[in-house]
Design a protein around this motif. Structure first.
Motif, short mmCIF file in Angstrom:
data_model
loop_
_atom_site.label_atom_id
_atom_site.label_comp_id
_atom_site.label_asym_id
_atom_site.label_seq_id
_atom_site.Cartn_x
_atom_site.Cartn_y
_atom_site.Cartn_z
N GLU A 93 0.82 -1.21 0.00
CA GLU A 93 0.00 0.00 0.00
C GLU A 93 0.86 1.26 0.00
O GLU A 93 0.54 2.25 -0.68
CB GLU A 93 -0.93 0.00 1.23
CG GLU A 93 -2.03 -1.03 1.20
CD GLU A 93 -1.53 -2.45 1.46
OE1 GLU A 93 -0.39 -2.60 1.99
OE2 GLU A 93 -2.26 -3.41 1.14
N ARG A 105 2.31 1.77 -3.51
CA ARG A 105 1.28 2.28 -4.43
C ARG A 105 1.02 3.75 -4.19
O ARG A 105 0.84 4.53 -5.14
CB ARG A 105 -0.01 1.47 -4.24
CG ARG A 105 0.10 0.03 -4.73
CD ARG A 105 -1.13 -0.77 -4.34
NE ARG A 105 -1.06 -2.15 -4.83
CZ ARG A 105 -1.92 -3.11 -4.49
NH1 ARG A 105 -2.92 -2.82 -3.64
NH2 ARG A 105 -1.79 -4.33 -4.98
N GLU A 106 1.01 4.16 -2.92
CA GLU A 106 0.75 5.56 -2.60
C GLU A 106 1.93 6.46 -2.97
O GLU A 106 1.74 7.56 -3.51
CB GLU A 106 0.45 5.70 -1.11
CG GLU A 106 0.09 7.12 -0.68
CD GLU A 106 -0.29 7.21 0.78
OE1 GLU A 106 -0.31 8.32 1.32
OE2 GLU A 106 -0.54 6.15 1.39
#
Length: 229
Positions: free
Chosen positions: A89, A92-93
């Motif tokens: 995550e 991806r951010e």
């Protein structure tokens, strides 16, 4: 240009979603694909660490690494997370990464690609997609073209490379034979048979057959020898 790799990144899209590489793997396993590349392989793994399990993601290969053109499609976010020891995550951010579609070109194909790029100044991403489309076609379970795949690719046209065949090089065969270990193995077995009185080596040689690729090499070599007198 001995080698040129072209990587197409599919950016992370939480609103509309991303293409699932496991769907591509399922298509490969079920034979719902076709094209110039007739073989595939896949790698899926992870590691246990002090922080917990780390998923290295899925990688799907089409074609052989020994050929002048092969494809590597993988979950780039998982690979990067594993390298940086952080969560998927977070990757991806921070980077907006999801999947990567990698094209590996070698020898005549890589040289041809660079020459055309210098002459035509084309869009690398569009040309990469056309190369993928020319070599790989994916279908849905009803036998129709996989619209999800082609929607992600953004186009359905293709570009086909033509490769000049290499002249058969007998010296390379000798080099492989000398460095690959067959010679020493043959000597070992021959000396062992002198002690045991067996003759398995002779039986093996008498029953051995050339592979289809070796037959083709020998045919081309004979043609070249004949042309040279």
């Amino acid at each position: 240009m001995t080698r040129f790799d072209l990587a197409l990144d599919e950016q992370y899209n939480p609103q509309e979603g991303n293409f699932d590489l496991f769907k591509l793997l399922t298509s490969a396993r079920e034979g719902r694909w076709n094209g110039r590349k007739q073989n595939y392989s896949a790698v899926l793994g992870g590691r246990r660490t002090k922080e917990g399990m780390i998923n290295d993601g899925l990688t799907v290969y089409f074609g052989s690494k020994q050929t002048h053109l092969f494809f590597r499609f993988y979950e780039k976010d998982y690979e990067r997370a594993s390298q940086e020891m952080t969560s998927v995550e977070a990757i991806r951010e921070m980077y907006g990464l999801r999947n990567r579609y990698e094209i590996s070109m070698r020898k005549e194909i890589s040289t041809d690609f660079i020459k055309r790029y210098i002459e035509q100044d084309f869009d690398l991403a569009d040309e990469g997609v056309k190369i993928i489309n020319d070599n790989l076609t994916f279908y849905d379970k009803e036998g129709n073209l996989d619209t999800e795949w082609y929607d992600m690719m953004g186009r359905m046209d293709a570009y086909h490379f033509t490769v000049r065949p290499e002249a058969p090089d007998l010296n390379r065969k000798y080099t492989w034979f000398e460095r690959g270990g067959p010679v020493s193995t043959y000597l070992l077995l021959k000396k062992a048979e002198e002690l045991t009185g067996e003759s398995r080596l002779e039986e093996i040689f008498n029953e051995a057959e050339l592979t289809e690729r070796q037959e083709k090499f020998l045919k081309e070599f004979r043609m070249i020898r004949g042309a040279n007198g």
